[in-house]
Design a protein around this motif. Structure first.
Motif, mmCIF file in Angstrom:
data_model
loop_
_atom_site.group_PDB
_atom_site.id
_atom_site.type_symbol
_atom_site.label_atom_id
_atom_site.label_comp_id
_atom_site.label_asym_id
_atom_site.label_seq_id
_atom_site.Cartn_x
_atom_site.Cartn_y
_atom_site.Cartn_z
ATOM 1 N N SER A 70 -7.261 4.223 6.485
ATOM 2 C CA SER A 70 -8.114 5.197 5.868
ATOM 3 C C SER A 70 -8.954 4.367 4.669
ATOM 4 O O SER A 70 -8.614 3.505 4.009
ATOM 5 C CB SER A 70 -7.650 6.298 5.431
ATOM 6 O OG SER A 70 -6.937 6.399 4.477
ATOM 7 N N LYS A 71 -10.278 4.995 4.692
ATOM 8 C CA LYS A 71 -10.876 4.650 3.310
ATOM 9 C C LYS A 71 -11.186 5.673 2.381
ATOM 10 O O LYS A 71 -10.597 6.682 2.742
ATOM 11 C CB LYS A 71 -12.566 4.167 4.233
ATOM 12 C CG LYS A 71 -12.644 3.152 5.020
ATOM 13 C CD LYS A 71 -13.886 2.947 5.453
ATOM 14 C CE LYS A 71 -13.939 1.552 6.428
ATOM 15 N NZ LYS A 71 -15.484 1.518 7.031
ATOM 16 N N GLY A 72 -11.315 5.261 1.328
ATOM 17 C CA GLY A 72 -11.280 6.347 0.242
ATOM 18 C C GLY A 72 -10.301 6.163 -0.938
ATOM 19 O O GLY A 72 -9.518 5.101 -0.688
ATOM 20 N N THR A 73 -10.334 6.885 -1.725
ATOM 21 C CA THR A 73 -9.496 6.799 -2.995
ATOM 22 C C THR A 73 -8.648 8.026 -2.976
ATOM 23 O O THR A 73 -8.779 9.065 -2.732
ATOM 24 C CB THR A 73 -10.023 6.780 -4.292
ATOM 25 O OG1 THR A 73 -10.884 7.986 -4.416
ATOM 26 C CG2 THR A 73 -10.850 5.598 -4.359
ATOM 27 N N ILE A 74 -7.124 7.567 -3.135
ATOM 28 C CA ILE A 74 -6.089 8.642 -3.095
ATOM 29 C C ILE A 74 -5.262 8.311 -4.436
ATOM 30 O O ILE A 74 -4.654 7.521 -4.678
ATOM 31 C CB ILE A 74 -5.265 8.397 -1.901
ATOM 32 C CG1 ILE A 74 -5.906 8.439 -0.618
ATOM 33 C CG2 ILE A 74 -3.913 9.418 -2.018
ATOM 34 C CD1 ILE A 74 -5.234 8.358 0.724
ATOM 35 N N CYS A 75 -5.374 9.415 -5.266
ATOM 36 C CA CYS A 75 -4.550 9.219 -6.558
ATOM 37 C C CYS A 75 -3.569 10.256 -6.659
ATOM 38 O O CYS A 75 -3.503 11.467 -6.414
ATOM 39 C CB CYS A 75 -5.425 9.383 -7.772
ATOM 40 S SG CYS A 75 -6.685 8.116 -7.917
ATOM 41 N N LEU A 76 -2.202 10.055 -6.764
ATOM 42 C CA LEU A 76 -1.149 10.980 -6.821
ATOM 43 C C LEU A 76 -0.262 10.640 -8.273
ATOM 44 O O LEU A 76 -0.061 9.471 -8.576
ATOM 45 C CB LEU A 76 -0.162 10.692 -5.747
ATOM 46 C CG LEU A 76 1.080 11.393 -5.615
ATOM 47 C CD1 LEU A 76 0.682 12.892 -5.073
ATOM 48 C CD2 LEU A 76 2.032 10.706 -4.599
ATOM 49 N N THR A 77 -0.536 11.914 -9.033
ATOM 50 C CA THR A 77 -0.198 11.972 -10.267
ATOM 51 C C THR A 77 -0.386 10.512 -11.087
ATOM 52 O O THR A 77 0.173 9.908 -11.843
ATOM 53 C CB THR A 77 1.670 11.855 -10.466
ATOM 54 O OG1 THR A 77 2.200 10.430 -9.657
ATOM 55 C CG2 THR A 77 2.120 12.921 -9.535
ATOM 56 N N GLY A 78 -1.756 10.050 -10.746
ATOM 57 C CA GLY A 78 -2.341 9.158 -11.541
ATOM 58 C C GLY A 78 -2.074 7.755 -10.893
ATOM 59 O O GLY A 78 -2.708 6.814 -11.641
ATOM 60 N N HIS A 79 -1.391 7.637 -9.906
ATOM 61 C CA HIS A 79 -1.183 6.371 -9.225
ATOM 62 C C HIS A 79 -2.163 6.211 -8.234
ATOM 63 O O HIS A 79 -2.261 7.252 -7.099
ATOM 64 C CB HIS A 79 0.014 6.279 -8.750
ATOM 65 C CG HIS A 79 1.275 6.176 -9.702
ATOM 66 N ND1 HIS A 79 1.803 7.372 -10.433
ATOM 67 C CD2 HIS A 79 1.852 5.259 -10.483
ATOM 68 C CE1 HIS A 79 2.613 7.515 -11.252
ATOM 69 N NE2 HIS A 79 2.759 6.037 -11.354
ATOM 70 N N ARG A 80 -2.774 5.072 -7.854
ATOM 71 C CA ARG A 80 -3.613 4.981 -6.782
ATOM 72 C C ARG A 80 -2.992 4.425 -5.679
ATOM 73 O O ARG A 80 -2.316 3.341 -5.852
ATOM 74 C CB ARG A 80 -4.904 3.799 -7.192
ATOM 75 C CG ARG A 80 -5.997 4.278 -8.072
ATOM 76 C CD ARG A 80 -6.933 5.136 -7.145
ATOM 77 N NE ARG A 80 -7.731 3.983 -6.049
ATOM 78 C CZ ARG A 80 -8.654 3.535 -6.450
ATOM 79 N NH1 ARG A 80 -9.342 3.662 -7.676
ATOM 80 N NH2 ARG A 80 -9.197 2.715 -5.295
ATOM 81 N N LEU A 81 -3.044 5.122 -4.547
ATOM 82 C CA LEU A 81 -2.256 4.819 -3.521
ATOM 83 C C LEU A 81 -2.855 3.796 -2.563
ATOM 84 O O LEU A 81 -2.336 2.999 -1.848
ATOM 85 C CB LEU A 81 -1.850 5.871 -2.715
ATOM 86 C CG LEU A 81 -0.992 6.865 -3.368
ATOM 87 C CD1 LEU A 81 -0.516 8.245 -2.560
ATOM 88 C CD2 LEU A 81 0.074 6.315 -4.154
ATOM 89 N N ASP A 82 -4.159 3.997 -2.285
ATOM 90 C CA ASP A 82 -5.123 3.123 -1.294
ATOM 91 C C ASP A 82 -5.110 1.683 -1.938
ATOM 92 O O ASP A 82 -5.268 1.551 -3.323
ATOM 93 C CB ASP A 82 -6.623 3.673 -1.361
ATOM 94 C CG ASP A 82 -7.226 3.890 -2.595
ATOM 95 O OD1 ASP A 82 -8.249 2.947 -3.120
ATOM 96 O OD2 ASP A 82 -6.785 4.841 -3.277
ATOM 97 N N GLY A 83 -4.956 0.876 -1.281
ATOM 98 C CA GLY A 83 -5.152 -0.695 -1.435
ATOM 99 C C GLY A 83 -3.546 -1.215 -1.771
ATOM 100 O O GLY A 83 -3.316 -2.290 -1.918
ATOM 101 N N LEU A 84 -2.751 -0.294 -2.077
ATOM 102 C CA LEU A 84 -1.286 -0.898 -2.417
ATOM 103 C C LEU A 84 -0.841 -1.415 -1.158
ATOM 104 O O LEU A 84 -0.888 -0.915 0.130
ATOM 105 C CB LEU A 84 -0.488 0.225 -2.790
ATOM 106 C CG LEU A 84 -0.909 1.028 -4.228
ATOM 107 C CD1 LEU A 84 0.576 2.067 -4.566
ATOM 108 C CD2 LEU A 84 -1.007 -0.355 -5.396
#
Length: 559
Positions: free
Chosen positions: A354-368
């Motif tokens: 998917s495209k876009g930014t996903i932040c979970l409890t301050g952690h960026r998930l996209d791109g990992l």
């Protein structure tokens, strides 16, 4: 006077214990008798584990390997089917009796196009037609038209995953009626569909039964729908028929009253959840910290055009500008089948690109990377729709629940985290002794509790529930929702609740998002949206839910 299409007499089905083959057989269906006439609809209703599906599967000898018919007889069009050899059964299945399973995605081969699967179903009982490709294709298109599937010729070239749930179910119905069977068995055919599609698919089944003089055996725990559709209902409990009713009959047996009256009343009286005013104001003002913040989420699928040299065409499955969930909040995501609800869950879980930014409890998930995601995945845990499909049948319950902590490196074996497993079993209301059992030894509700325990043992910050109650009967649905509400209040979980059942939404969700064709059409606090829906999508869902639960008459459903 014509003989019935199906005549079941004193049927008893028992299971043998694989560990103790000489032990006494355990009867799961006891002394069941009923008949079905041509063009009529007979329903078997009851809670999970009551023996409904087992009785239906016995008609075409699809019992589990450890189960067998110990007493009684089953006659299909006057001929006994008990004890038939495999050749005779192959002539019976599809020709005299067709079956529609609960999950159409599992019933269809994911590697073959819809057309090929339809051709096979037609050709197996029509060798002359099989040699004429043009006639075979014409028959397949005719079947897809009869089940009211749009663009039937184009659908022959599609794969099952390219269709919505309602479209797949129509394909399965087309395959089941391909050879004009005398009996059609529908085993929970509307479970995974939204309210609009439930009514549409059931109306289609009744229409086909009348047009083609098919006897319909409907297995369901959706009592509101069954009451409007069936000519006769047989209520099953613990393997026995405790009462047989016509739609206008008042239930007399205590279990029938609880099942047929109590469930509907509880659903009608399930009040819309009143969010704590202070918490609601804090949510509106943005002062409650967000566990999840997702921006500009885009999911694009590639579709292959027709032909060997067909080119790929982009299909925008999901386009959302903002998805956020605060600590302690339950966000319900609703919409018709194919609206993008499950696609959103898979994107947030990073299980599809998917495209876009996903932040979970301050952690960026996209791109990992995959390895980088491993250590953060424990913070976002899913509970999927089908607990049996999501649990490894070869692992014990203890190993299943311990699998996550071991993968995270917190323990080396399930023995080391045995006490933690028992603690989470107790949290979801299961006895500690269940840790030694396997998934097939549990009921649907118990398996779903195991799935919840498996997610909770990792102490997630966000729980994503993708249709977690759709495969359960109404009593179990309430049990699971009550359990989730209790766990949420105790642990302060943020929750995304994906469902098509508005009756559960109004008692569980804090806030609601309404999706249509992958886009947001409406969002707001639960009470505001369900009492004054602004979009036609939500108004349609609310209208259909009310019709199914209260005002729809038998005449209207069958018209």
């Amino acid at each position: 006077m014509t003989s019935p299409i199906l005549d079941i007499r004193h049927l008893t089905i028992a299971f043998r214990d694989e560990a103790y083959p000489d032990a006494k057989l355990n009867a799961a269906v006891r002394d069941v008798s009923f008949t079905i006439e041509s063009s009529s609809c007979t329903a078997l209703v009851g809670e999970s584990g009551s023996g409904k599906s087992l009785t239906a599967r016995a008609v075409i000898s699809l019992l589990p390997p450890s189960a067998s018919i110990t007493e009684g007889d089953i006659r299909l069009q006057g001929k006994s089917v008990v004890g038939l050899n495999e050749y005779d059964l192959s002539q019976l299945r599809g020709k005299k009796a067709g079956i529609i399973f609960q999950d159409p995605l599992e019933a269809l081969n994911p590697l073959h196009r819809i057309g090929k699967q339809l051709f096979e179903a037609i050709a197996i009982h029509n060798p002359d037609l099989a040699r004429n490709k043009a006639a075979l294709k014409a028959r397949a298109i005719e079947l897809l038209k009869s089940v009211e599937l749009d663009h039937p010729e184009e659908r022959l070239e599609t794969y099952p995953h390219e269709l919505s749930g309602g479209q797949r179910q129509r394909v399965v119905i087309a395959i089941a009626i391909a050879n004009d069977p005398a009996l059609l068995i529908a085993d929970e055919p509307t479970t995974a569909l939204d309210a609009n599609l439930q009514a549409a698919v059931l109306a289609l089944l009744l229409k086909l039964a009348r047009q083609k003089n098919i006897a319909l055996l409907l297995i369901s725990h959706d009592l509101a729908l069954v009451r409007q559709a069936a000519d006769v209902m047989h209520v099953m409990r613990r393997g026995r028929i405790v009462e047989s009713l016509k739609p206008t009959d008042r239930p007399m047996h205590p279990y029938s009253k609880l099942l047929l009256e109590g469930a509907d009343d509880r659903f009608r009286e399930n009040e819309i959840r009143e969010t704590d005013p202070a918490f609601a104001d804090a949510l509106r003002n943005g002062t409650v910290p967000n566990i999840l913040e997702a921006k500009d989420i885009r999911v694009v699928y590639k579709r292959q055009t027709k032909g060997f040299f067909g080119r790929s065409v982009d299909f925008n499955a999901l386009t959302l500008d903002d998805v956020h969930v605060a600590s302690g909040e339950t966000l319900a995501v609703i919409g018709e089948s194919g609206s993008g609800k499950s696609t959103l869950a898979l994107a947030l879980l990073r299980l599809i690109p998917s495209k876009g930014t996903i932040c979970l409890t301050g952690h960026r998930l996209d791109g990992l990377s995959f390895n980088e995601l491993r250590h953060i995945r424990r913070l976002i845990q899913p509970v999927f729709q089908d607990p049996y499909a999501s649990l490894n049948p070869r692992l014990s319950i203890r190993d299943l629940i311990a699998e996550g902590p071991i993968a995270q490196g917190r323990f080396k074996s399930s023995d080391e985290c045995a006490e933690l497993v028992r603690e989470n079993l107790r949290a979801v209301g299961l006895p500690e002794a269940y840790e030694r059992r396997f998934p097939h030894e549990l009921s649907g509700g118990e398996r779903q509790r195991v799935s919840i325990a498996r997610a909770l043992i990792l102490e997630p910050a966000l729980l994503i529930l993708d249709e977690p109650t759709s495969a359960l009967d109404r009593a179990l649905q309430f049990q699971v929702i009550h359990l989730l509400k209790k766990l949420q209040s105790e642990r302060g979980l943020a929750t995304i609740f994906i469902t098509h059942d508005l009756s559960l939404v109004k008692g569980f969700a804090t806030r609601v998002m309404v999706l249509e064709k992958g886009r947001l059409v409406e969002e707001g606090m639960t009470k505001d949206l369900l009492t004054k829906p602004a979009s036609e999508t939500l108004r349609s869902l609310v209208r259909t839910a009310r019709l199914v639960l209260s005002t729809l008459t038998s005449h209207e459903m069958k018209a």
